[in-house]
Design an enzyme around this catalytic site. Structure first.
Site, PDB file in Angstrom:
ATOM      1  N   LYS A  13       0.842  -1.218   0.000  1.00 11.72           N
ATOM      2  CA  LYS A  13       0.000   0.000   0.000  1.00 11.72           C
ATOM      3  C   LYS A  13       0.874   1.265   0.000  1.00 11.72           C
ATOM      4  O   LYS A  13       0.653   2.183  -0.773  1.00 11.72           O
ATOM      5  CB  LYS A  13      -0.925   0.038   1.238  1.00 11.72           C
ATOM      6  CG  LYS A  13      -1.824  -1.169   1.390  1.00 11.72           C
ATOM      7  CD  LYS A  13      -2.687  -1.087   2.630  1.00 11.72           C
ATOM      8  CE  LYS A  13      -1.926  -1.069   3.942  1.00 11.72           C
ATOM      9  NZ  LYS A  13      -1.192  -2.318   4.231  1.00 11.72           N
ATOM     10  N   ARG A  88      -9.032   2.040   9.139  1.00 15.01           N
ATOM     11  CA  ARG A  88      -8.589   0.727   9.559  1.00 15.01           C
ATOM     12  C   ARG A  88      -9.658   0.016  10.387  1.00 15.01           C
ATOM     13  O   ARG A  88      -9.495  -1.137  10.751  1.00 15.01           O
ATOM     14  CB  ARG A  88      -7.385   1.013  10.430  1.00 15.01           C
ATOM     15  CG  ARG A  88      -6.330   0.010  10.636  1.00 15.01           C
ATOM     16  CD  ARG A  88      -5.383  -0.130   9.523  1.00 15.01           C
ATOM     17  NE  ARG A  88      -4.142  -0.656   9.994  1.00 15.01           N
ATOM     18  CZ  ARG A  88      -2.958  -0.188   9.617  1.00 15.01           C
ATOM     19  NH1 ARG A  88      -2.868   0.810   8.783  1.00 15.01           N
ATOM     20  NH2 ARG A  88      -1.881  -0.749  10.055  1.00 15.01           N
ATOM     21  N   ARG A 127      11.792  -5.877   4.434  1.00 15.97           N
ATOM     22  CA  ARG A 127      11.615  -4.422   4.293  1.00 15.97           C
ATOM     23  C   ARG A 127      12.692  -3.670   5.082  1.00 15.97           C
ATOM     24  O   ARG A 127      13.016  -4.022   6.202  1.00 15.97           O
ATOM     25  CB  ARG A 127      10.240  -4.008   4.804  1.00 15.97           C
ATOM     26  CG  ARG A 127      10.086  -2.480   4.840  1.00 15.97           C
ATOM     27  CD  ARG A 127       8.672  -2.026   4.941  1.00 15.97           C
ATOM     28  NE  ARG A 127       7.950  -2.613   6.046  1.00 15.97           N
ATOM     29  CZ  ARG A 127       6.630  -2.538   6.190  1.00 15.97           C
ATOM     30  NH1 ARG A 127       5.905  -1.909   5.291  1.00 15.97           N
ATOM     31  NH2 ARG A 127       6.032  -3.096   7.218  1.00 15.97           N
ATOM     32  N   ARG A 160      11.802  -2.037  10.775  1.00 16.01           N
ATOM     33  CA  ARG A 160      10.757  -1.610  11.705  1.00 16.01           C
ATOM     34  C   ARG A 160      10.593  -2.616  12.833  1.00 16.01           C
ATOM     35  O   ARG A 160      10.627  -3.810  12.601  1.00 16.01           O
ATOM     36  CB  ARG A 160       9.427  -1.451  10.945  1.00 16.01           C
ATOM     37  CG  ARG A 160       9.227  -0.073  10.373  1.00 16.01           C
ATOM     38  CD  ARG A 160       8.075   0.018   9.407  1.00 16.01           C
ATOM     39  NE  ARG A 160       6.802  -0.538   9.863  1.00 16.01           N
ATOM     40  CZ  ARG A 160       5.679  -0.469   9.167  1.00 16.01           C
ATOM     41  NH1 ARG A 160       5.661   0.150   7.989  1.00 16.01           N
ATOM     42  NH2 ARG A 160       4.564  -0.995   9.624  1.00 16.01           N
ATOM     43  N   ARG A 171      -0.248  -8.531  13.868  1.00  8.61           N
ATOM     44  CA  ARG A 171      -0.790  -7.533  12.922  1.00  8.61           C
ATOM     45  C   ARG A 171      -1.777  -8.187  11.949  1.00  8.61           C
ATOM     46  O   ARG A 171      -2.795  -7.593  11.590  1.00  8.61           O
ATOM     47  CB  ARG A 171       0.347  -6.869  12.136  1.00  8.61           C
ATOM     48  CG  ARG A 171       1.104  -5.848  12.967  1.00  8.61           C
ATOM     49  CD  ARG A 171       2.430  -5.488  12.342  1.00  8.61           C
ATOM     50  NE  ARG A 171       2.311  -4.816  11.067  1.00  8.61           N
ATOM     51  CZ  ARG A 171       3.328  -4.681  10.214  1.00  8.61           C
ATOM     52  NH1 ARG A 171       4.514  -5.175  10.494  1.00  8.61           N
ATOM     53  NH2 ARG A 171       3.153  -4.041   9.075  1.00  8.61           N
TER      54      ARG A 171
END
Ligand code: AP5
Length: 215
Positions: A13, A88, A127, A160, A171
């Site tokens: 996203k 969300r 990532r 992260r 998550r």
């Protein structure tokens, strides 16, 4: 153009929102980026949000709604925006809808980005993010030119906290329980389109632009 990018953690996203923002010259409003910046600056809000984010839980609706409304009210958002990571929850979507209505505007598209679930962990564990300018890289699919260094601002890239495997699991659970109901929510409003987020970043972006320019 007023656009929402919806989807599970790591589907791309943020990457696509960045491309949409620069191509269509509209601001990208990412609640994740706004919250991470608040954490980095150690603001009161950032200090409150940090534990929730590190555990992979959602930050309170009223906090994120306040952040988004502030950005939506800026003159640069008047011609459009791309929302990344917001709404969300159904409460966030309801409040966004009411706010837009009060401004006599509406969302044009909600793109529901989907990739095969077995690729999500790879995307998140690989990532690397820039803590200074929020640029996003991936160690294999989108590597920086210089290992560990942000192409855009030269800062050292980090992993992260919430990209650790155990946090990713929570998550995903939070996404399924609290965010996935928005798929039906926006389907009922006839503005949701599913976007195949698998494949090279440029190919996904081409598919996305195709959707936006078709309707
Ligand atoms: P947030 O930052 O919004 O996290 P997320 O929704 O879990 O999404 P991600 O940022 O993990 O993934 P993405 O889909 O943007 O993927 P990306 O483009 O980076 O939120 C973080 C936390 O903040 C939440 O857990 C919560 O605590 C809080 N929060 C945020 N918003 C909130 C809200 N509204 N309410 C309450 N709390 C909120 O890509 C992932 C990786 O894949 C990257 O390495 C990228 O380079 C790579 N990649 C991207 N596209 C491709 C491709 N096509 N092929 C190969 N690799 C690709």
């Amino acid at each position: 153009m007023r656009l929402v990018l919806l989807g599970a953690p790591g589907v791309g996203k943020g990457t696509q929102a960045e491309l949409v923002s620069s191509q269509f010259k509209i601001p990208k409003i990412s609640t994740g980026d706004l919250l991470r910046e608040a954490v980095r600056q150690k603001t009161t809000l950032g200090i409150q949000a940090k534990d929730y984010m590190d555990r992979g839980e959602l930050v309170a609706d009223e906090v994120v709604i306040g952040l988004v409304q502030e950005k939506l009210s800026l003159p640069e958002a008047a011609k459009g925006f791309v929302l990344d990571g917001f709404p969300r929850t159904v409460t966030q979507a309801d409040i966004l809808g009411r706010w837009l209505e009060s401004e006599h505007i509406a969302l044009d598209h909600v793109l529901y980005v989907v990739i095969p679930s077995e690729h999500i962990v790879d995307r998140l564990s690989g990532r690397r993010s820039c803590p200074a300018c929020q640029s996003v890289f991936h160690i294999t699919s989108c590597p920086p030119k210089l290992e560990g260094i942000c192409d855009r601002c030269g800062a050292e890239l980090i992993q992260r906290n919430d990209d650790r495997r155990e946090t990713v699991e929570s998550r995903m659970l939070v996404y399924t329980n609290q965010t996935a109901p928005l798929i039906e929510y926006y389907k009922e409003k006839n503005i949701l389109t599913e976007l195949d987020g698998f494949g090279a970043v440029d190919s996904v972006h081409a598919r996305l632009v195709n959707v936006l320019t078709q309707v």
